[in-house]
Design a protein around this motif. Structure first.
Motif, short mmCIF file in Angstrom:
data_model
loop_
_atom_site.label_atom_id
_atom_site.label_comp_id
_atom_site.label_asym_id
_atom_site.label_seq_id
_atom_site.Cartn_x
_atom_site.Cartn_y
_atom_site.Cartn_z
N SER A 234 28.14 41.20 43.74
CA SER A 234 28.92 39.96 43.61
C SER A 234 29.06 39.26 44.95
N SER A 235 29.00 37.91 44.89
CA SER A 235 29.29 37.11 46.09
C SER A 235 30.44 36.16 45.80
N ALA A 236 31.21 36.46 44.75
CA ALA A 236 32.28 35.54 44.35
C ALA A 236 33.28 35.31 45.48
N ARG A 237 33.58 36.36 46.27
CA ARG A 237 34.61 36.23 47.31
C ARG A 237 34.04 36.12 48.72
N GLY A 238 32.70 36.13 48.85
CA GLY A 238 32.12 36.02 50.19
C GLY A 238 30.77 36.71 50.26
N GLY B 215 41.27 41.23 39.14
CA GLY B 215 42.02 39.97 39.03
C GLY B 215 41.58 38.99 40.12
N ARG B 216 41.43 39.49 41.34
CA ARG B 216 41.07 38.60 42.46
C ARG B 216 39.65 38.07 42.31
N VAL B 217 38.71 38.94 41.92
CA VAL B 217 37.30 38.50 41.81
C VAL B 217 37.17 37.53 40.63
#
Ligand code: NAD
Length: 414
Positions: A66-70, A401-403
């Protein structure tokens, strides 16, 4: 497939089970849960390794979950049991780990299926340079940043950085866990083990148990295990047994860790009592720290585990079935994505320093690490009480929850 030979488990399916469960608590839609259970990109490569009079083809991997948060972040493992399923699981765990401790990274993992203990330095260098050349198009300090894991170390990361520089130009933030003399950060090497020890102490405190004199057993005496042992000793706990791949050593009065660390492996240590590499897990203690392989606590040995608290230094050391049995028996388990997150926290500090071209003194590194780990720990405990769930479920609720929120905020029309 997995690290255990007799008790197979499916590491990626087990992580995804936890994502599903967290998604249900958070009332996420099934499609969004599917997204969070899939890997964005998976690259499998052939690595021809020169042998005396022929070549041997090894298989290498990089999975970006995943690159959702960076930018994606995660280590590279050299181990004979590495396969795609395990790399997916570890990449996914990195997504949850970076989200849980709230650093601006996504998740990735890499590996090469090879027995690192049988490689000389030249072969290791050849493998990591080839791995880097084949994957450079998906790597980079704002795309995907590798780090060491089992079977790789700071030297391996120096070769990776050097190969990256030849291909793409100067950017030391392209990899973390480098030697301190070569753009590494003082404090990074000890960060995972230090974090594990501090989490162990915080867990005892949270349960109104004494830290001083609490007995500790550690499986694995590599980067994580050694610094966890030193950290526990420093905090006043008594490390009564440790093991590595060559076997274990026991002293109920407390081992002297510094005198063990000087040996290349524990078979060379002078001690009165020895135990098997796996049997060490069954010693009665307050704190058990599995810090070697995945799947080491399973249905076959779980009934013999006698620890009050288990702090997961390794990734996925407990199978799902064993996890349920331990909790039923009253053990408290601090999950990998919290317990060993000091490593990626330290990597974040190294990456930041490289980008800013400004170095921190080790005191600042340790202070930041301890403060942020404490914050993640307290938040996970709070959520576990709020939802009336175990710590692993709570950690996944926070991370998922955050992702999910970042994914949704980025918009759906891609
Ligand atoms: P390492 O290669 O430095 O050390 C591994 C240790 O495990 C060695 O002492 C080895 O002898 C021992 N070992 C191997 N097989 C064993 C067996 N069958 N029984 C007992 N001991 C055995 O690796 P590491 O970096 O310390 O990583 C250990 C675990 O921690 C892995 O699961 C890794 O994914 C996880 N982890 C590492 C970091 C990090 O920063 N290094 C961060 C987070 C998680």
């Amino acid at each position: 497939m997995s690290m255990t030979t007799t008790h197979e488990h499916n590491p990626f399916a087990e992580v995804n089970e936890r994502v599903s469960r967290a998604g249900e608590f958070l009332k996420l839609k099934p499609g969004l849960i599917d997204v969070l259970q899939s890997c964005e990109r998976e690259v499998v490569i052939a690595i021809p390794l020169r042998r005396a009079d022929d070549v041997e083809v090894l298989t290498g991997y990089r999975v970006q979950h995943s690159s959702a948060r960076g930018p994606r972040k995660g280590g590279i493992r050299f181990h004979q049991d590495v396969d795609l399923n395990e790399v997916r699981a570890l990449a996914s765990l990195m997504t949850w780990k970076t989200a849980l401790i709230d650093v601006p990274f996504g998740g990735a993992k890499g590996g090469v299926a090879v027995d690192a203990s049988k490689l000389n330095a030249i072969e290791k260098e050849e493998i990591i340079r080839r791995w880097t050349r084949s994957l450079v198009h998906v790597l980079g300090h704002h795309r995907d940043i590798p780090a060491p894991d089992m079977g790789t170390d700071a030297n391996t990361m120096a070769w990776l950085m050097d190969e990256y520089h030849r291909l793409e130009g100067f950017q030391p933030a392209c990899v973390t866990g480098k030697p301190v003399e070569l753009f590494g950060a003082p404090g990074r090497e000890e960060a995972t083990g230090r974090g594990v020890a501090h989490i162990a102490a915080a867990t005892l405190k949270e349960h109104d148990k004494k830290i001083k004199g609490a007995t500790v057993v550690i499986q694995g005496f590599g980067n994580v295990g050694k610094f966890a042992a030193l950290g526990c000793e420093e905090l006043g706990m008594k490390v009564i047994a440790v093991s590595d791949v060559t076997g274990g050593v026991v002293d109920k009065k407390g081992l002297e860790i510094k005198s063990l660390i000087i040996h290349p492996n524990l078979s060379m240590a002078e001690v009165d009592e020895r135990v098997g590499s796996a049997e060490v897990l069954e010693i009665e203690c307050n704190i058990l720290i599995p810090a070697a392989l995945g799947g080491v606590i399973h249905e076959g040995n779980v009934s013999r585990i006698k620890a009050d608290f288990i702090i997961e230094g390794a990734n996925q050391p407990i199978t799902s079935a064993a996890d349920a049995a331990l909790r039923k028996a009253g053990a408290v388990i601090v999950p990998d994505i919290l317990a060993n997150s000091g490593g990626v926290m330290g990597s974040y500090f190294e990456w930041t320093q490289n980008i800013q071209e400004f170095t921190w003194p080790i005191e600042k590194f340790r202070r930041e690490l301890d403060t942020r780990m404490e914050k993640a720990f307290e938040h996970t405990f709070k959520v576990s009480k709020q939802y009336k769930v175990d710590l692993r479920t709570a950690a996944f609720i926070v991370a998922v929850g955050r992702v999910a929120q970042s994914f949704e905020m980025r918009g759906r029309l891609v």
